[in-house]
Every structure is written in structure tokens, then in C-alpha cells.
Design an enzyme around this catalytic site. Structure first.
Site, PDB file in Angstrom:
ATOM      1  N   CYS A  68     -20.346  44.186  25.031  1.00 55.21           N
ATOM      2  CA  CYS A  68     -20.997  42.904  24.700  1.00 55.21           C
ATOM      3  C   CYS A  68     -20.194  41.833  25.424  1.00 55.21           C
ATOM      4  CB  CYS A  68     -21.019  42.660  23.193  1.00 55.21           C
ATOM      5  SG  CYS A  68     -21.958  43.868  22.243  1.00 55.21           S
TER       6      CYS A  68
ATOM      7  N   ASP B 103     -28.365  46.983  26.340  1.00 50.44           N
ATOM      8  CA  ASP B 103     -28.361  46.907  24.885  1.00 50.44           C
ATOM      9  C   ASP B 103     -27.416  47.982  24.364  1.00 50.44           C
ATOM     10  OD1 ASP B 103     -28.836  47.054  22.167  1.00 50.44           O
ATOM     11  OD2 ASP B 103     -31.020  47.106  22.334  1.00 50.44           O
TER      12      ASP B 103
ATOM     13  N   PRO C 125     -19.248  35.728  27.096  1.00 55.78           N
ATOM     14  CA  PRO C 125     -19.326  35.050  28.402  1.00 55.78           C
ATOM     15  C   PRO C 125     -18.347  35.547  29.456  1.00 55.78           C
ATOM     16  CG  PRO C 125     -18.068  33.702  26.897  1.00 55.78           C
ATOM     17  CD  PRO C 125     -18.514  34.909  26.100  1.00 55.78           C
ATOM     18  N   GLY C 126     -17.577  36.585  29.181  1.00 50.33           N
ATOM     19  CA  GLY C 126     -16.804  37.229  30.229  1.00 50.33           C
ATOM     20  C   GLY C 126     -15.300  37.081  30.169  1.00 50.33           C
ATOM     21  N   GLY C 127     -14.782  36.335  29.197  1.00 46.76           N
ATOM     22  CA  GLY C 127     -13.340  36.154  29.127  1.00 46.76           C
ATOM     23  C   GLY C 127     -12.582  37.456  28.925  1.00 46.76           C
TER      24      GLY C 127
ATOM     25  N   ASP D 153     -24.476  43.096  28.698  1.00 47.26           N
ATOM     26  CA  ASP D 153     -24.858  42.193  27.622  1.00 47.26           C
ATOM     27  C   ASP D 153     -26.377  42.181  27.559  1.00 47.26           C
ATOM     28  OD1 ASP D 153     -23.246  39.969  25.912  1.00 47.26           O
ATOM     29  OD2 ASP D 153     -25.308  39.307  26.278  1.00 47.26           O
TER      30      ASP D 153
ATOM     31  N   CYS E 298     -15.247  38.350  15.361  1.00 48.05           N
ATOM     32  CA  CYS E 298     -14.648  37.057  14.977  1.00 48.05           C
ATOM     33  C   CYS E 298     -15.141  36.708  13.579  1.00 48.05           C
ATOM     34  CB  CYS E 298     -14.961  35.970  15.997  1.00 48.05           C
ATOM     35  SG  CYS E 298     -16.707  35.750  16.359  1.00 48.05           S
TER      36      CYS E 298
END
Length: 443
Positions: A263, A313, A266-268, A287, A385
């Protein structure tokens, strides 16, 4: 002489109207604050841009209290067509409660914004409501804070769950969740030395502290725009919470390994995995959102990193990316995001208790679908998170019961709080956001 309809609006009216539109998009349309701000025109003046951010983020932090105050100030509910006026009132109230803007300037600009919102009939209502709060603020606040959600600035369902899950810590969690998130950086060690980069920050008069247990991480004394960071556009550094920076070292990818970030947007974390392995990974980043994958591509390009980036997915492996076993898998699972409320205060408005069950189901389906893609001896790092045990230790307990070839790998004792399975970071004023980690090995 110009009439009232043609007179220029007072300075600052436009940004108040814009803030009301953004807040209304979150409250009435269910849009995320990020999306609502992105769809809103960026103010030409940098000070107005900063004020727009302050008004929208700040109003959402205080939203339960502002909504309770607005209810007390209005004699009758607003008509559906006029509900944006409720959002404008909250923008006005936030200024009077939390900002150092002179009251007369805040009231004047907010009242003028009513006309910019094409609601001239509401001018008197907005003016009278804000001036009443100026006169009766302490009494109105005391009345509003009889409501538990308004007092603690949290939805009642989440307060209840936090009290059960964290009986000794819930008040500290709630308090930290209302504050402003510290800004952490991750130095790209493929392009910069952390100590040298810290010295470069110091030379630019940007105060930063190192983190003893995270050599790539720095905490800034005051947040600044990412583009203002020395070497940001050259890929020397990224903005990433210190909690999120635990993911790559815990998964510990080795050069040459096949790794899946399931997942990735945003790529961090994808970027950090590649940095951790000196850029020499066969990394696949998937993603479900084509749009959000653009951020992964942009991040990797800026940092000089290469990955196979694909729409996918994680509940339904596809041969396009599930074409061979992986030695390591990172599952940063979709979750309630209750550990990052201070960074995304719209969560308090958008998240519902009814969302938790479907999220738990999705997490379980992802774990079960990805596990067969891990080769024997491989490692899967599960993280959220979230602060809710259903998404965290209970999720891992269920997974271990279903998958007999899975065993839990211990995590560093310096990492947060031990749970029945995995470890939990709680949000703190100067520390990281709230994250949960569990590391699983395949026998």
C-alpha cells in the site's frame, strides 16, 4: 458614491470565504482536508496562503467545540442552502478563540466574507453572532463544553474506545492529538550524510535536533515549507514522521532482495526501503489508487530511486505483480488513522465508528492474500497509524491463529509500548505520531 454591494471587501475577506468553502467541503460533503485544499485556488499572497492553512487546520482541530458554540449562537438551524454560513461562523469563532488577529479585524473580514459567499442576507446574522461571542465568550464556552466531545475535541465514540484501550494514557493521547505535529526529516543517505546535512540546516539558520535511535532522522524546531529545505529539490532530504521512519529498518531489506510495498502511496516508505538497501532492491510498489501512485513516482524521481510502480489491490494479488515470491513485504494497512489526528484533523469529522469493522475486515483480507506471496524464511511487516487494538494486536492475534506457518518476530524494546502482539507508538507533543508495528516471519 458606491453602494454597499460595489464597495471593495475589507482586506482578508477573500481568504475567510475560501476557508469557509474548504471547511464546508469537509463538514457537508465528506471531502478530506487535503483534497478540499487541493481543489481550492492557492492564494497569490504567501501570507494569505499561510492564513488559509491556519484557519482550516485550526478550525478542524477545534471543530467539536466550534460546532457546539455555533449551535448555541444560532436561534434556529440554518437552511440546507445556507449551511456554508455555519462554516464561516466557525472560521470567525476560531480567530476570536485561538488567533492573535485583533478582534475587530477578524469580525470585519469574516462578516465581509458573507457577501463573497453570495449570502448577503446572512451578513447581520454573522455580525451579530460574532459580536455576541465577543461579549459573552467565557459563558458561551462554558455552556458548549458541557458536551463531552466539545470539551475534549474528540468524537464521543472515539473517546470511549480510547478510554477502554488506553485507560492510563487516553488523556495524554487526546491532548497530544489536538496539538500541532512536529516536523521530522529523513536524510537520503545515498546523497547526503546526516551530520553534514544537519550542519547545512544550521548554516541556513534552520534549527534541528538529531534523534538518538534514528540516525537518518532530524526534528525541526519550527515547521517550514518542504521546498525551503536546503537540497530538497535535489533529493537530499524528505519530510516524514519519525514514527513512519521505523518501517524500513524494522523490515531491514538487503541489497538484491525482492520486496513488495503493498500500500505504497504516497511513497515515503518505499523510498526509505530503497535508501536502506543502498538503492539495490527489486522493489515493487503497488497501490489501489492510480492518482496516488503519481506521488510515489514523483518521490522516487526526486530522490533518484527506481522501483516497479503499479496499480494493484492488496486483497487480490495479480500476476502482473504477484509473479514470484517476495523475501520481504511491507503492509502499511488502510486504517482508522486515529494515531495521526493532529496531522489530519479532518479525521475527527470524517471517520465514523461504523468504519472500524470494514477496515478490520480489509486488513485481514490483505494479510491473508499477501502471506502466500512471501517465500519461506521471509518477513512481513504489518503497520497501521491506528491506536485501536482491533486493528492492531487483535488483528495480528487473529492472523497468527489462521496461519500456522507464521511466527512473530520480537521488535526493539525501545520502540513504544509492548502489546500482546507487536508494539505501539503513542503520539506525544514533541515525538512521533501514533503507529503500530508487528513483524511476522514465515517458517
Amino acid at each position: 458614491m458606491a453602494n454597499a454591494h460595489t464597495q471593495p471587501a475589507p482586506s482578508g475577506a477573500a481568504v475567510r470565504a475560501q476557508a469557509a468553502r474548504v471547511l464546508h467541503a469537509v463538514r457537508a460533503e465528506g471531502r478530506s482536508l487535503t483534497d478540499a485544499l487541493a481543489a481550492s485556488a492557492t492564494p497569490a499572497d504567501a501570507r494569505d496562503e499561510a492564513l488559509l492553512s491556519e484557519l482550516t487546520f485550526g478550525a478542524l482541530r477545534l471543530l467539536p467545540r466550534l460546532e457546539a458554540l455555533t449551535k448555541h449562537l444560532l436561534q434556529r438551524p440554518l437552511k440546507p442552502n445556507d449551511r456554508i454560513i455555519g462554516s464561516l461562523l466557525m472560521i470567525g469563532l476560531y480567530q476570536l478563540i485561538a488567533l492573535r488577529i485583533p478582534d475587530h479585524a477578524a469580525v470585519s473580514a469574516t462578516v465581509a466574507a458573507t457577501r463573497l459567499l453570495q449570502r448577503p442576507r446572512a451578513v447581520g446574522l454573522v455580525n451579530a453572532s460574532l459580536r455576541r461571542f465577543q461579549r459573552e465568550g467565557p459563558e458561551l464556552l462554558a455552556l458548549a463544553e458541557r458536551d463531552e466531545a466539545a470539551r475534549w475535541l474528540m468524537p464521543t465514540w472515539l473517546l470511549r474506545r480510547l478510554r477502554v484501550a488506553w485507560p492510563e494514557d487516553w488523556e495524554a493521547i487526546v491532548t497530544a492529538s489536538q496539538g500541532r505535529a512536529p516536523m521530522f526529516l529523513r536524510v537520503n543517505t545515498l546523497r547526503a550524510n546526516p551530520a553534514e546535512y544537519a550542519a547545512r540546516l544550521s548554516a541556513a539558520e534552520i534549527e534541528a535536533q538529531t534523534l538518538a535511535d534514528q540516525p537518518q532522522a532530524l526534528r525541526l524546531a519550527r515547521p517550514i515549507a518542504a521546498q525551503a529545505l536546503p537540497g530538497f529539490s535535489e533529493g537530499l532530504v524528505s519530510v516524514q514522521d519519525a514514527g513512519a521512519q521505523w518501517a524500513a529498518p524494522l523490515l531491514c531489506p538487503q541489497p538484491g532482495e525482492r520486496v513488495l510495498d503493498a500500500c505504497a502511496a504516497p511513497g515515503g516508505k518505499s523510498a526509505h526501503l530503497l535508501e536502506q538497501a543502498h538503492g539495490r532492491l527489486a522493489l515493487t510498489a503497488i497501490d489501489a489508487s492510480t492518482e496516488r501512485l503519481e506521488a510515489v513516482r514523483t518521490t522516487c524521481a526526486r530522490l533518484g530511486l527506481e522501483a516497479r510502480i503499479m496499480v494493484g489491490d492488496a486483497t487480490r494479488p495479480d500476476p502482473a505483480w504477484a509473479d514470484a515470491p517476495y523475501q520481504r513485504i511491507l503492509l502499511d494497512a488502510p486504517c482508522s488513522a486515529t494515531g495521526v489526528i493532529r496531522r489530519h484533523p479532518d479525521i475527527k469529522r470524517l471517520r465514523r465508528e461504523a468504519d472500524i469493522g470494514p477496515l478490520v475486515d480489509t486488513q485481514a483480507r490483505m494479510l491473508d492474500a499477501l502471506w502466500p506471496l512471501l517465500q519461506p524464511g521471509g518477513c512481513l511487516l504489518y503497520l497501521t497509524c491506528s491506536l485501536l487494538p482491533e486493528e492492531n494486536e487483535a488483528q495480528i492475534a487473529g492472523f497468527l491463529a489462521r496461519q500456522r506457518d507464521a511466527v512473530e518476530s520480537p521488535l526493539p524494546t525501545s520502540l513504544g509500548i509492548a502489546r500482546a502482539h507487536g508494539r505501539q507508538l503513542l503520539p506525544t507533543d514533541a515525538g512521533p505520531d501514533g503507529f503500530y508495528f508487528a513483524r511476522l516471519l514465515k517458517q
